[in-house]
Design an enzyme around this catalytic site. Sequence first.
Site, mmCIF file in Angstrom:
data_model
loop_
_atom_site.group_PDB
_atom_site.id
_atom_site.type_symbol
_atom_site.label_atom_id
_atom_site.label_comp_id
_atom_site.label_asym_id
_atom_site.label_seq_id
_atom_site.Cartn_x
_atom_site.Cartn_y
_atom_site.Cartn_z
ATOM 1 N N CYS A 78 0.827 -1.212 0.000
ATOM 2 C CA CYS A 78 0.000 0.000 0.000
ATOM 3 C C CYS A 78 0.861 1.262 0.000
ATOM 4 O O CYS A 78 1.900 1.341 0.663
ATOM 5 C CB CYS A 78 -0.921 -0.014 1.218
ATOM 6 S SG CYS A 78 -2.043 1.387 1.255
ATOM 7 N N CYS A 82 0.177 4.934 7.036
ATOM 8 C CA CYS A 82 -0.482 4.729 8.337
ATOM 9 C C CYS A 82 0.507 4.031 9.280
ATOM 10 O O CYS A 82 0.955 2.908 8.993
ATOM 11 C CB CYS A 82 -1.753 3.905 8.163
ATOM 12 S SG CYS A 82 -2.798 4.519 6.815
ATOM 13 N N CYS A 85 0.311 0.262 10.345
ATOM 14 C CA CYS A 85 -0.128 -0.757 9.392
ATOM 15 C C CYS A 85 1.013 -1.561 8.756
ATOM 16 O O CYS A 85 1.893 -1.001 8.080
ATOM 17 C CB CYS A 85 -0.974 -0.113 8.295
ATOM 18 S SG CYS A 85 -1.679 -1.364 7.192
ATOM 19 N N CYS A 122 -16.420 -9.607 5.347
ATOM 20 C CA CYS A 122 -15.821 -8.289 5.111
ATOM 21 C C CYS A 122 -14.541 -8.433 4.290
ATOM 22 O O CYS A 122 -13.620 -9.136 4.689
ATOM 23 C CB CYS A 122 -15.531 -7.650 6.461
ATOM 24 S SG CYS A 122 -14.810 -6.026 6.296
ATOM 25 N N CYS A 153 -19.529 -6.644 3.429
ATOM 26 C CA CYS A 153 -18.837 -5.445 3.905
ATOM 27 C C CYS A 153 -17.541 -5.339 3.106
ATOM 28 O O CYS A 153 -16.954 -6.366 2.746
ATOM 29 C CB CYS A 153 -18.536 -5.592 5.395
ATOM 30 S SG CYS A 153 -17.537 -4.236 6.047
ATOM 31 N N CYS A 213 -19.590 1.591 8.697
ATOM 32 C CA CYS A 213 -18.807 0.912 9.734
ATOM 33 C C CYS A 213 -17.576 1.794 9.943
ATOM 34 O O CYS A 213 -16.737 1.908 9.047
ATOM 35 C CB CYS A 213 -18.413 -0.483 9.263
ATOM 36 S SG CYS A 213 -17.304 -1.327 10.420
ATOM 37 N N ARG A 285 -17.915 -3.015 17.908
ATOM 38 C CA ARG A 285 -17.152 -4.243 17.634
ATOM 39 C C ARG A 285 -15.822 -4.266 18.377
ATOM 40 O O ARG A 285 -15.005 -3.349 18.226
ATOM 41 C CB ARG A 285 -16.915 -4.426 16.131
ATOM 42 C CG ARG A 285 -16.104 -5.705 15.859
ATOM 43 C CD ARG A 285 -15.961 -6.043 14.397
ATOM 44 N NE ARG A 285 -17.251 -6.134 13.766
ATOM 45 C CZ ARG A 285 -17.569 -5.541 12.623
ATOM 46 N NH1 ARG A 285 -16.684 -4.824 11.985
ATOM 47 N NH2 ARG A 285 -18.768 -5.668 12.121
HETATM 48 N N1 SAM Z 1 -6.694 0.331 3.087
HETATM 49 C C1 SAM Z 1 -7.990 0.580 3.566
HETATM 50 C C2 SAM Z 1 -8.039 1.709 4.538
HETATM 51 O O1 SAM Z 1 -7.055 2.032 5.152
HETATM 52 O O2 SAM Z 1 -9.122 2.268 4.714
HETATM 53 C C3 SAM Z 1 -8.675 -0.624 4.148
HETATM 54 C C4 SAM Z 1 -7.902 -1.582 5.024
HETATM 55 S S1 SAM Z 1 -7.215 -0.935 6.524
HETATM 56 C C5 SAM Z 1 -6.101 -2.196 6.984
HETATM 57 C C6 SAM Z 1 -8.580 -0.993 7.653
HETATM 58 C C7 SAM Z 1 -8.351 -0.554 9.072
HETATM 59 O O3 SAM Z 1 -7.647 -1.560 9.775
HETATM 60 C C8 SAM Z 1 -7.546 0.689 9.329
HETATM 61 O O4 SAM Z 1 -8.268 1.863 9.145
HETATM 62 C C9 SAM Z 1 -7.163 0.534 10.785
HETATM 63 O O5 SAM Z 1 -8.137 1.136 11.607
HETATM 64 C C10 SAM Z 1 -7.178 -0.990 10.979
HETATM 65 N N2 SAM Z 1 -5.815 -1.477 11.258
HETATM 66 C C11 SAM Z 1 -4.820 -1.610 10.370
HETATM 67 N N3 SAM Z 1 -3.697 -2.062 10.957
HETATM 68 C C12 SAM Z 1 -3.996 -2.219 12.267
HETATM 69 C C13 SAM Z 1 -3.245 -2.642 13.402
HETATM 70 N N4 SAM Z 1 -1.966 -2.967 13.311
HETATM 71 N N5 SAM Z 1 -3.874 -2.705 14.596
HETATM 72 C C14 SAM Z 1 -5.174 -2.356 14.693
HETATM 73 N N6 SAM Z 1 -5.925 -1.942 13.662
HETATM 74 C C15 SAM Z 1 -5.350 -1.863 12.465
HETATM 75 C C1 DTB Z 2 -11.276 -2.681 11.380
HETATM 76 O O1 DTB Z 2 -11.628 -1.686 12.020
HETATM 77 N N1 DTB Z 2 -10.433 -3.612 11.821
HETATM 78 C C2 DTB Z 2 -10.194 -4.602 10.805
HETATM 79 C C3 DTB Z 2 -11.179 -4.194 9.685
HETATM 80 N N2 DTB Z 2 -11.684 -2.952 10.146
HETATM 81 C C4 DTB Z 2 -10.755 -4.156 8.304
HETATM 82 C C5 DTB Z 2 -8.764 -4.695 10.396
HETATM 83 C C6 DTB Z 2 -7.822 -4.978 11.531
HETATM 84 C C7 DTB Z 2 -6.473 -5.168 10.953
HETATM 85 C C8 DTB Z 2 -5.463 -5.610 11.952
HETATM 86 C C9 DTB Z 2 -4.103 -5.739 11.348
HETATM 87 C C10 DTB Z 2 -3.985 -6.776 10.273
HETATM 88 O O2 DTB Z 2 -4.481 -7.911 10.438
HETATM 89 O O3 DTB Z 2 -3.357 -6.475 9.251
HETATM 90 FE FE1 SF4 Z 3 -2.848 1.195 3.343
HETATM 91 FE FE2 SF4 Z 3 -2.773 0.047 5.717
HETATM 92 FE FE3 SF4 Z 3 -3.245 2.647 5.555
HETATM 93 FE FE4 SF4 Z 3 -5.120 0.901 4.688
HETATM 94 S S1 SF4 Z 3 -4.399 1.152 6.791
HETATM 95 S S2 SF4 Z 3 -4.422 2.764 3.644
HETATM 96 S S3 SF4 Z 3 -3.800 -0.733 3.933
HETATM 97 S S4 SF4 Z 3 -1.336 1.598 4.937
#
Ligand code: SAM
Ligand code: DTB
Ligand code: SF4
Length: 338
Positions: A78, A82, A85, A122, A153, A213, A285
């Site tokens: 990506c 963030c 992430c 989802c 979702c 959501c 959730r």
């Molecule tokens: N890329 C898209 C976005 O950012 O909207 C969709 C996928 S993203 C991984 C969805 C959500 O997962 C993020 O907004 C964040 O709140 C959650 N998330 C990602 N990495 C995480 C982590 N290490 N621990 C907890 N929540 C996480």
């Molecule tokens: C949300 O709030 N939590 C989920 C879902 N929406 C997409 C994602 C959590 C991701 C946790 C880190 C991972 O597994 O990469």
């Molecule tokens: Fe990309 Fe992760 Fe940010 Fe979603 S949360 S936009 S997958 S870097």
Amino acid sequence: MLDTLQNSKQESIINTDSLKRGACESKTVNRWSVDEIVALFELPFSDLIHRAQTVHRENFDPNAVQVSTLLSIKTGGCSEDCGYCPQAARYHTDVENEPLMALDDVVKAAQDAKDNGASRFCMGAAWRGPKQRDLEPVLKMIAEVKAMGLETCATLGMLKEGQAEQLKEAGLDYYNHNLDTAPEFYGDVITTRTYQDRLETLDRVRSVDINVCCGGIIGMGESRNQRAGLLAQLANMEQPPESVPINLLTQVEGTPLHGTEELDPIEFVRTIAAARITMPQSFVRLSAGRQSMHEGIQALCFIAGANSIFYGEKLLTTGNPEAETDKALFNKLGIKKI
Ligand code: SAM
Ligand code: DTB
Ligand code: SF4
């Protein structure tokens, strides 16, 4: 005192004079101030839990928990930054950049989720947002999953004009797009998109009647005031999200937030309780973070009003409790899946 505050809040919802504050002025209602939410956090724990459980029982079956299964349909690579992430290309984690999954494989995963008792499926993609050529195969996935009798979702990042309409048309029930944290802490975590960008995507989703959501992540080093600030943003939306995921940061080596001081679990439970009280009709959730969470803390989260989880041994790239472990916990607590 807080009861009086809450009653007066119900009235303020329809009072247009109270349309003020927040990043998106025209869409924000003054239901809860940050200070009022901080006051909830500061209640003695038993009083807070009692209040949250009372609100929960007024609005939901207290013994029913909605279960969603997640699938990462496009993993890694990506462009965004963030700080939490593991899927951001710029951080050196174990996550590889993979192509979009094939339709058949997604359908198989959805069937497994359904067979295991999930009611919602989802699909998540590691995109800043979908390009049109990316969206088209995802629309097919949504239509097929919907035809299997599952709620659908998706979480695909920021949506451009016209994309929410296409998702709606394909049969999408929920779109997940998180605010992640309070506006004033947001810039410490993400710089490649703004809070306002996120609010705009949420508006697009709302405007086509897809359920919203939207939640965030706790334990990123934010203050209690900032945890309250995130909840205020969510609770004061013109229409609060139907589903509010509260994620505990899953710390992944290679991401900037790896090594952040661990949040006290009781503070996490307090956050769930405050979410329940401020958003009485939303599903709250208990999202990421359960794998490392003692079952006693999870039980407290359910008592505090959490009534949805991710179910299945994987979230997107990190682990989640085994389905059997969750079944055993639900049996122990007398919780039924919905
Ligand atoms: N890329 C898209 C976005 O950012 O909207 C969709 C996928 S993203 C991984 C969805 C959500 O997962 C993020 O907004 C964040 O709140 C959650 N998330 C990602 N990495 C995480 C982590 N290490 N621990 C907890 N929540 C996480
Ligand atoms: C949300 O709030 N939590 C989920 C879902 N929406 C997409 C994602 C959590 C991701 C946790 C880190 C991972 O597994 O990469
Ligand atoms: Fe990309 Fe992760 Fe940010 Fe979603 S949360 S936009 S997958 S870097």
